[in-house]
Design an enzyme around this catalytic site. Structure first.
Site, short mmCIF file in Angstrom:
data_model
loop_
_atom_site.label_atom_id
_atom_site.label_comp_id
_atom_site.label_asym_id
_atom_site.label_seq_id
_atom_site.Cartn_x
_atom_site.Cartn_y
_atom_site.Cartn_z
NE ARG A 164 -3.76 -2.26 0.26
CZ ARG A 164 -3.47 -3.46 -0.26
NH1 ARG A 164 -2.37 -3.63 -0.99
NH2 ARG A 164 -4.29 -4.47 -0.08
CB SER A 232 -8.93 -1.01 4.83
OG SER A 232 -9.40 -2.22 4.30
CD GLU A 324 -5.80 1.74 2.71
OE1 GLU A 324 -5.55 0.69 3.30
OE2 GLU A 324 -6.58 1.82 1.74
C1 LIG Z 1 -15.57 0.58 -0.51
C2 LIG Z 1 -14.09 0.72 -0.77
C3 LIG Z 1 -13.30 -0.41 -0.95
C4 LIG Z 1 -11.93 -0.30 -1.20
N1 LIG Z 1 -11.23 -1.45 -1.39
C5 LIG Z 1 -9.89 -1.38 -1.62
C6 LIG Z 1 -9.14 -2.58 -1.84
O1 LIG Z 1 -9.65 -3.68 -1.85
N2 LIG Z 1 -7.80 -2.44 -2.05
C7 LIG Z 1 -7.19 -1.23 -2.08
O2 LIG Z 1 -5.97 -1.19 -2.29
N3 LIG Z 1 -7.89 -0.08 -1.90
C8 LIG Z 1 -9.21 -0.13 -1.67
N4 LIG Z 1 -9.93 1.02 -1.47
C9 LIG Z 1 -9.24 2.33 -1.50
C10 LIG Z 1 -9.33 3.06 -2.87
O3 LIG Z 1 -10.39 2.57 -3.63
C11 LIG Z 1 -8.04 2.96 -3.67
O4 LIG Z 1 -6.95 3.46 -2.93
C12 LIG Z 1 -8.12 3.71 -5.01
O5 LIG Z 1 -7.00 3.42 -5.80
C13 LIG Z 1 -8.24 5.23 -4.83
O6 LIG Z 1 -8.56 5.78 -6.10
P1 LIG Z 1 -9.18 7.22 -6.25
O7 LIG Z 1 -9.18 7.55 -7.70
O8 LIG Z 1 -10.48 7.28 -5.56
O9 LIG Z 1 -8.09 8.10 -5.50
P2 LIG Z 1 -8.35 9.42 -4.65
O10 LIG Z 1 -8.99 9.05 -3.36
O11 LIG Z 1 -9.02 10.45 -5.47
O12 LIG Z 1 -6.85 9.88 -4.36
C14 LIG Z 1 -6.02 9.12 -3.52
C15 LIG Z 1 -4.61 9.75 -3.55
O13 LIG Z 1 -4.04 9.56 -4.84
C16 LIG Z 1 -3.70 10.81 -5.43
N5 LIG Z 1 -4.02 10.70 -6.87
C17 LIG Z 1 -5.21 10.36 -7.42
N6 LIG Z 1 -5.10 10.34 -8.76
C18 LIG Z 1 -3.82 10.66 -9.04
C19 LIG Z 1 -3.09 10.83 -10.26
N7 LIG Z 1 -3.65 10.64 -11.46
N8 LIG Z 1 -1.79 11.21 -10.18
C20 LIG Z 1 -1.19 11.40 -8.98
N9 LIG Z 1 -1.82 11.27 -7.80
C21 LIG Z 1 -3.13 10.91 -7.84
C22 LIG Z 1 -4.57 11.85 -4.73
O14 LIG Z 1 -3.96 13.12 -4.77
C23 LIG Z 1 -4.62 11.27 -3.32
O15 LIG Z 1 -3.44 11.60 -2.63
C24 LIG Z 1 -11.31 0.97 -1.24
C25 LIG Z 1 -12.10 2.11 -1.07
C26 LIG Z 1 -13.47 2.00 -0.83
C27 LIG Z 1 -14.30 3.23 -0.69
#
Ligand SMILES: Cc1cc2nc3c(=O)[nH]c(=O)nc-3n(C[C@H](O)[C@H](O)[C@H](O)COP(=O)(O)OP(=O)(O)OC[C@H]3O[C@@H](n4cnc5c(N)ncnc54)[C@H](O)[C@@H]3O)c2cc1C
Length: 328
Positions: A164, A232, A324
């Site tokens: 992670r 998580s 996280e």
């Molecule tokens: C119901 C649920 C279940 C989940 N299950 C999992 C799981 O099984 N495994 C897991 O690993 N995670 C899980 N997650 C966490 C999450 O889905 C992941 O971390 C996902 O990759 C985040 O994507 P996002 O586009 O929403 O990022 P955001 O929340 O929008 O951003 C997260 C971070 O990444 C940065 N960021 C976003 N896009 C970019 C980009 N293009 N370039 C540079 N930086 C960027 C942002 O600035 C921020 O710091 C879960 C979340 C939820 C709500």
């Protein structure tokens, strides 16, 4: 490039926290980035990227120019003797991309189905689920460096992937990920080590594995559209063998380097906090590791409840929990 002042982010984060960005815009092409950085400099604001908002805790006012990542596109970008290469724009929805690869007859991502968010954020925390993490299938990514204002290609080593973790998480705001390319083996073997997936083998349909993963996820995690959450909320802590020995009752997951991973959910549950709440924020009654917004919460409510959880776990087990989701 349309800049919007006081842009409402309440529907742009899966926790559903009340939030607005001082200034925001949608990014559909890399060409916009240099001008956006100039704009942020002139206004004396940091520049931040938001994907699907599923791994962030957004403050009530995000004092930044926020770029909502919307770069699209997905394609089979190459083939080697052993692998198919697939590339997607950073703004593509991660799950839709996974489903598309399976539909195209390019399996290998099915265990990562159903993870909310965008393709561009997947390398940031090296997403993982059901025995597979992004780094297992990663080939390279393209990113815009906000310091040098150039586009660079990063292979897996340059990304510094760990559990992670990646260099992008360690250096927030430095790089804007534009596209991600994955290498999926042409000879498919399902990853079945995780409980609930044991029955699958080589001859099976990858779409069935994906459906099973989605059903397992649905049985464990609340739907963020109904009950705001960020998955998580704490990392599973990794402690020394010595420390783990003092916690004999806790489930132990030994690591190759001799350390032991503990279950953060188990530790929280043992503190009697499963299903508990403080104001509008609490833990999900089906899974203590998931913090939920029962309605109308702000980042301050999350911080209060999160501090309570960390204090109780520290007092009872001597273990520090690390959050996280990233604070923005
Ligand atoms: C119901 C649920 C279940 C989940 N299950 C999992 C799981 O099984 N495994 C897991 O690993 N995670 C899980 N997650 C966490 C999450 O889905 C992941 O971390 C996902 O990759 C985040 O994507 P996002 O586009 O929403 O990022 P955001 O929340 O929008 O951003 C997260 C971070 O990444 C940065 N960021 C976003 N896009 C970019 C980009 N293009 N370039 C540079 N930086 C960027 C942002 O600035 C921020 O710091 C879960 C979340 C939820 C709500």
């Amino acid at each position: 490039m349309e800049l919007i002042a006081d842009f409402d982010l309440t529907r742009e984060n899966t926790l559903g926290l009340k939030s607005a960005a001082r200034l925001a815009t949608r990014i559909t092409h890399v060409d916009a980035l240099s001008a956006l950085l100039d704009e942020a400099d002139v206004r004396g604001m940091p520049f931040r990227i938001l994907g699907g908002g599923s791994n962030v805790v957004l403050s009530e006012t995000v004092e930044a120019l926020v770029g909502l990542m919307r770069i699209e596109g997905r394609r089979l970008s190459g083939q080697t003797e052993t692998h198919n290469l697939v590339t997607a724009g950073a703004g593509e929805n991660w799950h839709d991309f996974v489903a598309w690869t399976v539909e195209q007859g390019i399996p290998g991502l099915e265990n990562l189905a159903g993870i909310p968010g965008t393709v561009g954020a997947a390398p940031v925390q090296n997403i993982g689920a059901y025995g597979v993490q992004l780094s297992d299938v990663f080939h390279e990514l393209s990113a815009f460096d906000t310091q040098t204002r150039t586009i660079a290609t990063f292979d897996a080593e340059a990304c510094g992937f760990a559990y992670r973790q990646s260099r992008f998480k360690a250096e927030p705001g430095r790089h804007v990920i534009l596209s991600v390319t994955l290498a999926l083996p042409r000879i498919w073997t399902p990853t079945t080590a995780y409980a609930g997936l044991e029955r699958f083998s080589v001859g099976d349909d990858p779409a069935d594995v994906m459906a099973r993963v989605l059903s397992l996820r649905g049985s464990k995690l609340p739907d963020w559209r109904r009950l705001g959450n960020a998955g998580s909320f704490f990392h599973n802590p990794v402690v020394s063998g010595e420390e783990a020995a003092k916690l004999a009752d806790a489930p132990h997951y030994p690591q190759p380097d001799g350390s032991v991973k503990l279950s953060a959910g188990w530790l929280i549950e043992q503190c009697g906090l499963k299903g508990e709440r403080l104001g509008p924020v609490g833990t999900f009654d089906g899974h203590a590791l998931v913090l939920v917004n029962h309605g109308g919460a702000t980042s301050r409510d999350v911080a209060r409840f999160s501090a309570l959880v960390r204090e109780r776990v520290k007092a009872r087990f001597g273990v520090d929990l690390v959050q996280e989701p990233i604070e923005l």
